[in-house]
Scaffold this motif. Sequence first.
Motif, mmCIF file in Angstrom:
data_model
loop_
_atom_site.group_PDB
_atom_site.id
_atom_site.type_symbol
_atom_site.label_atom_id
_atom_site.label_comp_id
_atom_site.label_asym_id
_atom_site.label_seq_id
_atom_site.Cartn_x
_atom_site.Cartn_y
_atom_site.Cartn_z
ATOM 1 N N ALA A 1 0.823 -1.207 0.000
ATOM 2 C CA ALA A 1 0.000 0.000 0.000
ATOM 3 C C ALA A 1 0.857 1.256 0.000
ATOM 4 C CB ALA A 1 -0.933 0.003 1.207
ATOM 5 N N MET A 2 1.996 1.230 0.700
ATOM 6 C CA MET A 2 2.873 2.399 0.727
ATOM 7 C C MET A 2 3.449 2.670 -0.655
ATOM 8 S SD MET A 2 4.192 4.875 2.412
ATOM 9 C CE MET A 2 4.105 4.546 4.169
ATOM 10 N N LYS A 3 3.811 1.615 -1.380
ATOM 11 C CA LYS A 3 4.333 1.808 -2.734
ATOM 12 C C LYS A 3 3.280 2.458 -3.625
ATOM 13 C CE LYS A 3 6.571 -0.524 -6.606
ATOM 14 N NZ LYS A 3 5.786 0.236 -7.606
ATOM 15 N N VAL A 4 2.044 1.994 -3.522
ATOM 16 C CA VAL A 4 0.964 2.585 -4.314
ATOM 17 C C VAL A 4 0.785 4.059 -3.954
ATOM 18 C CG1 VAL A 4 -1.523 2.541 -4.738
ATOM 19 C CG2 VAL A 4 -0.232 0.407 -4.672
ATOM 20 N N ALA A 5 0.788 4.363 -2.653
ATOM 21 C CA ALA A 5 0.588 5.747 -2.213
ATOM 22 C C ALA A 5 1.739 6.643 -2.663
ATOM 23 C CB ALA A 5 0.447 5.792 -0.694
ATOM 24 N N LEU A 6 2.973 6.157 -2.579
ATOM 25 C CA LEU A 6 4.118 6.956 -3.000
ATOM 26 C C LEU A 6 4.110 7.185 -4.505
ATOM 27 C CD1 LEU A 6 6.933 5.407 -0.768
ATOM 28 C CD2 LEU A 6 5.903 7.669 -0.524
ATOM 29 N N ASP A 7 3.727 6.154 -5.260
ATOM 30 C CA ASP A 7 3.640 6.326 -6.714
ATOM 31 C C ASP A 7 2.568 7.357 -7.065
ATOM 32 O OD1 ASP A 7 5.620 4.482 -7.093
ATOM 33 O OD2 ASP A 7 4.278 2.819 -7.610
ATOM 34 N N GLU A 8 1.428 7.282 -6.392
ATOM 35 C CA GLU A 8 0.354 8.247 -6.640
ATOM 36 C C GLU A 8 0.793 9.657 -6.259
ATOM 37 O OE1 GLU A 8 -3.154 10.164 -7.535
ATOM 38 O OE2 GLU A 8 -2.382 8.211 -8.175
ATOM 39 N N ARG A 9 1.530 9.775 -5.153
ATOM 40 C CA ARG A 9 2.048 11.091 -4.742
ATOM 41 C C ARG A 9 2.974 11.665 -5.803
ATOM 42 N NH1 ARG A 9 6.859 11.175 -0.675
ATOM 43 N NH2 ARG A 9 7.729 10.462 -2.664
ATOM 44 N N ASP A 10 3.894 10.850 -6.316
ATOM 45 C CA ASP A 10 4.856 11.340 -7.306
ATOM 46 C C ASP A 10 4.162 11.732 -8.608
ATOM 47 O OD1 ASP A 10 6.777 10.858 -5.429
ATOM 48 O OD2 ASP A 10 7.539 9.026 -6.350
ATOM 49 N N ILE A 11 3.183 10.915 -9.030
ATOM 50 C CA ILE A 11 2.448 11.233 -10.264
ATOM 51 C C ILE A 11 1.676 12.532 -10.100
ATOM 52 C CG2 ILE A 11 0.558 10.478 -11.749
ATOM 53 C CD1 ILE A 11 1.493 7.591 -11.205
ATOM 54 N N ALA A 12 0.993 12.692 -8.956
ATOM 55 C CA ALA A 12 0.218 13.912 -8.714
ATOM 56 C C ALA A 12 1.129 15.133 -8.597
ATOM 57 C CB ALA A 12 -0.614 13.751 -7.440
ATOM 58 N N ARG A 13 2.294 14.964 -7.998
ATOM 59 C CA ARG A 13 3.234 16.083 -7.883
ATOM 60 C C ARG A 13 3.721 16.530 -9.253
ATOM 61 N NH1 ARG A 13 7.946 14.683 -4.100
ATOM 62 N NH2 ARG A 13 8.506 13.331 -5.845
ATOM 63 N N SER A 14 4.073 15.556 -10.104
ATOM 64 C CA SER A 14 4.517 15.905 -11.455
ATOM 65 C C SER A 14 3.406 16.613 -12.227
ATOM 66 C CB SER A 14 4.953 14.639 -12.199
ATOM 67 O OG SER A 14 6.065 14.039 -11.564
ATOM 68 N N ALA A 15 2.160 16.143 -12.057
ATOM 69 C CA ALA A 15 1.037 16.784 -12.744
ATOM 70 C C ALA A 15 0.824 18.208 -12.245
ATOM 71 C CB ALA A 15 -0.230 15.955 -12.548
ATOM 72 N N ALA A 16 0.971 18.418 -10.935
ATOM 73 C CA ALA A 16 0.786 19.755 -10.379
ATOM 74 C C ALA A 16 1.874 20.705 -10.864
ATOM 75 C CB ALA A 16 0.779 19.684 -8.858
ATOM 76 N N VAL B 1 -5.422 22.258 -12.436
ATOM 77 C CA VAL B 1 -4.420 22.601 -11.431
ATOM 78 C C VAL B 1 -4.922 22.229 -10.044
ATOM 79 C CG1 VAL B 1 -3.096 24.468 -10.382
ATOM 80 C CG2 VAL B 1 -3.478 24.451 -12.862
ATOM 81 N N ALA B 2 -6.145 22.630 -9.730
ATOM 82 C CA ALA B 2 -6.717 22.328 -8.416
ATOM 83 C C ALA B 2 -6.831 20.817 -8.201
ATOM 84 C CB ALA B 2 -8.088 22.985 -8.290
ATOM 85 N N GLU B 3 -7.193 20.088 -9.252
ATOM 86 C CA GLU B 3 -7.332 18.637 -9.134
ATOM 87 C C GLU B 3 -5.989 17.977 -8.857
ATOM 88 O OE1 GLU B 3 -8.712 14.767 -11.806
ATOM 89 O OE2 GLU B 3 -8.975 16.808 -12.585
ATOM 90 N N ALA B 4 -4.932 18.428 -9.526
ATOM 91 C CA ALA B 4 -3.605 17.841 -9.313
ATOM 92 C C ALA B 4 -3.122 18.096 -7.885
ATOM 93 C CB ALA B 4 -2.613 18.408 -10.324
ATOM 94 N N VAL B 5 -3.348 19.309 -7.388
ATOM 95 C CA VAL B 5 -2.939 19.635 -6.015
ATOM 96 C C VAL B 5 -3.735 18.808 -5.016
ATOM 97 C CG1 VAL B 5 -2.829 21.458 -4.277
ATOM 98 C CG2 VAL B 5 -2.152 21.945 -6.638
ATOM 99 N N ALA B 6 -5.047 18.660 -5.251
ATOM 100 C CA ALA B 6 -5.892 17.872 -4.351
ATOM 101 C C ALA B 6 -5.464 16.405 -4.349
ATOM 102 C CB ALA B 6 -7.350 18.007 -4.754
ATOM 103 N N ARG B 7 -5.128 15.877 -5.534
ATOM 104 C CA ARG B 7 -4.660 14.494 -5.609
ATOM 105 C C ARG B 7 -3.351 14.318 -4.839
ATOM 106 N NH1 ARG B 7 -3.720 13.004 -11.504
ATOM 107 N NH2 ARG B 7 -2.691 11.237 -10.475
ATOM 108 N N TYR B 8 -2.476 15.288 -4.963
ATOM 109 C CA TYR B 8 -1.202 15.218 -4.253
ATOM 110 C C TYR B 8 -1.429 15.224 -2.744
ATOM 111 C CZ TYR B 8 3.394 16.598 -2.504
ATOM 112 O OH TYR B 8 4.574 16.658 -1.805
ATOM 113 N N ARG B 9 -2.286 16.110 -2.276
ATOM 114 C CA ARG B 9 -2.548 16.183 -0.835
ATOM 115 C C ARG B 9 -3.175 14.881 -0.330
ATOM 116 N NH1 ARG B 9 -2.834 20.511 2.734
ATOM 117 N NH2 ARG B 9 -3.722 19.873 4.748
#
Length: 298
Positions: free
Chosen positions: A136-151, A203-211
């Motif tokens: 689960a941590m790997k999934v969460a970290l991957d999602e964080r990195d993808i959302a950060r790049s999108a933001a 932009v707002a969606e990418a930031v929300a996904r990252y958070r």
Amino acid sequence: MALAGYYAERPGSTALFDQDGAVPLREARARLADADGALSTWVISVRREEADELRLGCKDEWQRWCRRELTPALATAMGVPESSVRWVAAEHENAVNSKHVHVLAWDSDGSLSSVMPKHQLERARAMMTDAALAPAMKVALDERDIARSAAVEAARSIPAEEVRVELPPTGRISYAHLRRWHPGAAAQLMEKLVRAGEARPEVAEAVARYRAAVERCAELKGLEGTARARYVRDAMADLDARRANAALRTIAPDRTEAPTETQGRTAAPTDGPATRRLAERRMRAEVAACVPRRELDD
């Protein structure tokens, strides 16, 4: 003996198993009867709704996990070599809110005969927690990195006119530099980025996904209270700096930060008081090496 029977025969139990395979209840009880020293009991549990994400959703996955992770963690908790650890376990499927395994563990040499120190228990708990949450941590970290790049990419796509601020006429341009030396410009830049984000759903969606991904990471790390708030705050501050730097590259593309030059050492002076004192010390050392001490005293 009663616990072994409860583990093996409770409705919803998958029966007993150990490091090598299935263990009949009679054999498990014989092992326990021959064991010297103390026994330790463990319950390892995950929420039912998260079991599939953690790859602990069925009997085979639980058994693979236990055979991979239990022995080193139990060795740490009991303070014995891994080669001395023995255990039997059973998974119980009929709990409403969780999936879990019960574990009976002991030391084959019988040296475990006292209360396990708290720090060893905590280390073992952390080892098992990290191992269970790793998927689960790997999934969460991957999602964080993808959302950060999108933001960051969304911030880079904002037209320069919407985020333009008054920058210093010369010098490097970076958000960290502005915050330190031109805090007014840094604050103005962040305010314009926030406004632009409010006007652009992507932009707002990418930031929300990252958070959301950062919050999930904090949850998986077991952070609470002040520690959780600090973790989320630091992560959002990191994203703000990345977005601000992306916007600055749009505003002033020709003023990228220059590489830091390595300062070379200056040549030693050839004259002066320090140089003369050094020469005198060398001369005294040479004289002392050649002249007997009695003559030096005279």
